[in-house]
Enzyme design. Sequence first.
Site, PDB file in Angstrom:
ATOM      1  N   SER A   1       4.823   2.564   7.728  1.00 54.86           N
ATOM      2  CA  SER A   1       4.499   1.388   6.920  1.00 54.86           C
ATOM      3  C   SER A   1       5.680   0.935   6.077  1.00 54.86           C
ATOM      4  CB  SER A   1       3.323   1.693   5.980  1.00 54.86           C
ATOM      5  OG  SER A   1       2.105   1.421   6.607  1.00 54.86           O
TER       6      SER A   1
ATOM      7  N   HIS B   1       0.806  -1.221   0.000  1.00 56.26           N
ATOM      8  CA  HIS B   1       0.000   0.000   0.000  1.00 56.26           C
ATOM      9  C   HIS B   1       0.839   1.271   0.000  1.00 56.26           C
ATOM     10  CE1 HIS B   1       0.401  -0.165   4.518  1.00 56.26           C
ATOM     11  NE2 HIS B   1       0.350   1.146   4.382  1.00 56.26           N
TER      12      HIS B   1
ATOM     13  N   ASP C   1       0.151  -7.607   1.433  1.00 54.45           N
ATOM     14  CA  ASP C   1       0.563  -6.215   1.600  1.00 54.45           C
ATOM     15  C   ASP C   1       2.086  -6.071   1.616  1.00 54.45           C
ATOM     16  OD1 ASP C   1       0.162  -3.489   1.805  1.00 54.45           O
ATOM     17  OD2 ASP C   1       0.114  -3.495   3.997  1.00 54.45           O
TER      18      ASP C   1
END
Length: 534
Positions: free
Chosen positions: A269, A165, A195
Amino acid sequence: MVKTISSSFMPILKWTSVAAASAALVISIQAAADGHKDGGDTLHNVAEATPAAVVRPRSSSQGPWTPANGFADLIEDVSPAVVHVATAGFIERRGFNPRGGRPDFRGPQGFEEFFEWFNRRGQVDPRQQQPEQDSDSDTEKQTRPLGIGSGFIISADGYVVTNHHVVDDADEIIVTMTDGTEYKAKIKGSDPKTDLALLKLEDAVDLPYLPWGDDEQSRVGDWVLAIGNPFGLGGSASTGIISAIGRDIQAGPYDDFIQVDAAINRGNSGGPLFNMQGEVIGINSMIYSPSGGSVGIGFSIPANLAKGVISQLQNSGEVERSWIGVSIGPVSKELAKLLDRPDEQGALVSGVIADSPASKAGLEARDIILEFNGEPIKEMRNLPKEVAQSQVGKTYAMKVWRDGKRKTIKIKTEPFPSEDQELASNEPEEQAEPKMNTLLGAEMTQLTDSNRERYRVGDDVNGVLITSVEPRGLAAKNGLRPGDVIVQLGGDKNIRDPKQVTKVLEQAEEDEESSIAVLINRRGNPSFFAFDLD
């Protein structure tokens, strides 16, 4: 750019990146070969090819870093291989005047002033890039910032791990080292189901990189270190402990997250989670937060899951997924009793696709899968993970519970089919009139082409169709609805005619049964439950 789990929508996940992207994941165990237990190259082999640049963990004689001595040495050792990831995307504007000023800010509300400061610090500002003129029209391409995230280097020649993402929809990616060195990056491969993404830095040589650790050696209470790029503040470190292992947050079929209380925020992230030996045991991916900021509940993708995915992305640019072709559900206490199981462990098969590996192996709806490839299936979610770690085209032993006994079945995994498989069904040529079953308290009929279309029942579903339900009947009390298809009932595993339903209910009444097992299909989703007869 960490994913946030909203407090009001738990367990729904949403991206908390500067520009969010979402993807739906539909599973019926069509599992991924996200790691190979029994073969295949790993990134340990890749790393060992150029040992001079590796950021090595401490030797056993030195021992791990400890909070008593501070984390400075550990952070200093591993930080050079942690990077900042900035992404931008192209947009087209007509009649744009590059001298007329910068385009409107497209980042999150409240970040405008921050981004101005951030860009003045010498970081990449996609807004300052000149638009590209289309020679055949007055349309010009213009870049806009999509987001910021983190990553870490896993090889001396510049392979970088991050989250899917973080780089999803990116047209330009700039990776910045802790010393300020910038590299353009290309996406080598990306896997939205886990992911994870792998980047390749252009013209990179002799870079420091990090070793993978074994997350299965970690325990709740162990100290961990997170380094990343929260809110664009590159090189930020935070520490905490492992709060939970094997956390299922309903994000997908491979949920096995490491939960930590180290501060993780937007921009973390894709960054690494370290143990006290300086090894990467997780990739920071999500947070639970009512406000968007850290509240001490962060989730990391385990390294052992990530290694298999990243290895495949490095080798081929994509993840080849195994498929066994079954739908599963949990074993409730009531169903365990009805199926003569001494406990609630296992994954209950509620559907088998024709011509699938499961069908060829002889699996049946109502079987309870207890073990796959020597690994126990203690609960439903264990099965997708175990199948995900299998190789495509290899035969595995699977232990199931059938008719009160254990049975061993051999199953050969296959590649995920490119198109949905259609199942043959034996249909009556003419539509039968629905008939009321007084014991069930519902009208039922055989499935035909016309009522399949009316009630949106797929061609792969076989059984008896419920067309109406009496408000106070057994069907209503057990939650049955018009459009439901009864596939199995009691001991009858092949319901095709309403008369079979009557026969099973009459027998259960005669035997003074309080409940029987029923398998229904509702809008394509099979489900087993205990049908209360009282």
